[in-house]
Write an enzyme that holds these catalytic residues in place. Structure first.
Site, mmCIF file in Angstrom:
data_model
loop_
_atom_site.group_PDB
_atom_site.id
_atom_site.type_symbol
_atom_site.label_atom_id
_atom_site.label_comp_id
_atom_site.label_asym_id
_atom_site.label_seq_id
_atom_site.Cartn_x
_atom_site.Cartn_y
_atom_site.Cartn_z
ATOM 1 N N ASP A 102 -12.886 54.973 -21.383
ATOM 2 C CA ASP A 102 -12.346 53.798 -22.068
ATOM 3 C C ASP A 102 -13.014 52.515 -21.548
ATOM 4 O O ASP A 102 -13.588 52.493 -20.454
ATOM 5 C CB ASP A 102 -10.836 53.689 -21.855
ATOM 6 C CG ASP A 102 -10.096 54.852 -22.496
ATOM 7 O OD1 ASP A 102 -10.659 55.471 -23.415
ATOM 8 O OD2 ASP A 102 -8.967 55.140 -22.052
HETATM 9 N N1 URA Z 1 -8.507 59.431 -19.942
HETATM 10 C C1 URA Z 1 -8.192 58.199 -20.387
HETATM 11 O O1 URA Z 1 -7.083 57.945 -20.794
HETATM 12 N N2 URA Z 1 -9.163 57.266 -20.381
HETATM 13 C C2 URA Z 1 -10.404 57.491 -19.927
HETATM 14 O O2 URA Z 1 -11.236 56.588 -19.917
HETATM 15 C C3 URA Z 1 -10.716 58.776 -19.453
HETATM 16 C C4 URA Z 1 -9.741 59.738 -19.475
#
Ligand code: URA
Length: 230
Positions: A102
């Site tokens: 993310d």
């Molecule tokens: N899980 C999430 O919620 N975000 C990420 O960036 C990676 C795994």
């Protein structure tokens, strides 16, 4: 693909001819003479029979990036800085990301042009652990580890997550190991307890650990040994 199959799929050779070519040691993969019909031809292999080039091959490239917060896991984005903007490399359009993170998640990001290699890393079937350091708003209780180990039902995908291991590090921090990479998976797992993830950092993907010498935004090429580990 096996070299005997690769060659007999070509219009110029039948199976009998392929057998002979191998026995007569006239076939080369990446410059090495092969006589074993099981020898593997990959997407990037250079294949020659005598002096005839049958597949040109391309160099494979593998990079480890310490993804900083505030950039998107995409190869291009009209608005935001992308992880590829952190790389000073030629032909970046050939590269792709093995396992997205993310916008605000930091940590280990692997970038390559080798699709078979990145699939091995990310497919749930290979069960390679992805390890995250997590900090949350509320306290994390012992119940979390039990629920995560059993698996959580995700209604949107209509699936139950594979067993995950949680190690408590402090009242609001933990290390979580998962073998899948569902959309926002870690945040949704903590979201089950209405507990917001405030910091998320990927430490490891399978055998590959984020190099402690890399500052956020820095990257390096993987060594051939690291590539072979996956
Ligand atoms: N899980 C999430 O919620 N975000 C990420 O960036 C990676 C795994």
């Amino acid at each position: 693909m096996r070299v005997d199959r690769f060659l007999s799929n070509l219009p110029c050779f039948n199976r009998q001819q392929v057998r002979l070519l191998l026995v007569e040691r006239r076939v080369r993969i990446d410059g090495q003479t092969v006589n074993d019909p099981h020898a593997q031809v990959r997407e990037f292999s250079r294949v020659e029979v005598d002096d005839q080039l049958l597949q040109a091959g391309r160099p494979t490239r593998y990079f480890m990036l310490h993804k900083p917060s505030g950039c998107v896991s995409a190869t291009r984005d009209p608005q935001h800085r992308t992880v590829l903007d952190c790389l000073e490399e030629p032909d970046k359009e050939d590269l792709h990301i093995a396992g997205r993170l993310d916008y605000n998640t930091t940590g280990l990001m692997l970038i390559t042009n080798d699709g078979a290699w990145s699939r091995r890393l990310t497919q749930p079937q290979t069960k390679l652990p992805k390890v995250y350091y997590v900090e949350t708003e509320q306290a994390i209780t012992d119940e979390y580890a039990e629920v995560f180990a059993r698996g959580l039902y995700f209604a949107f995908e209509n699936l139950t997550t594979l067993p995950a291991q949680l190690e408590l590090l402090g009242p609001r921090s933990a290390r979580l190991s998962i073998v899948e990479g569902r959309y926002h998976q870690v945040k949704r797992m903590f979201g089950h307890f209405n507990n917001k993830v405030l910091r998320l950092h990927r430490e490891r993907m399978g055998p590959l650990l984020l190099d402690a010498l890399l500052e956020p935004g820095q990257y390096r090429a993987l060594s051939p040994e690291e590539v072979r580990l996956v």
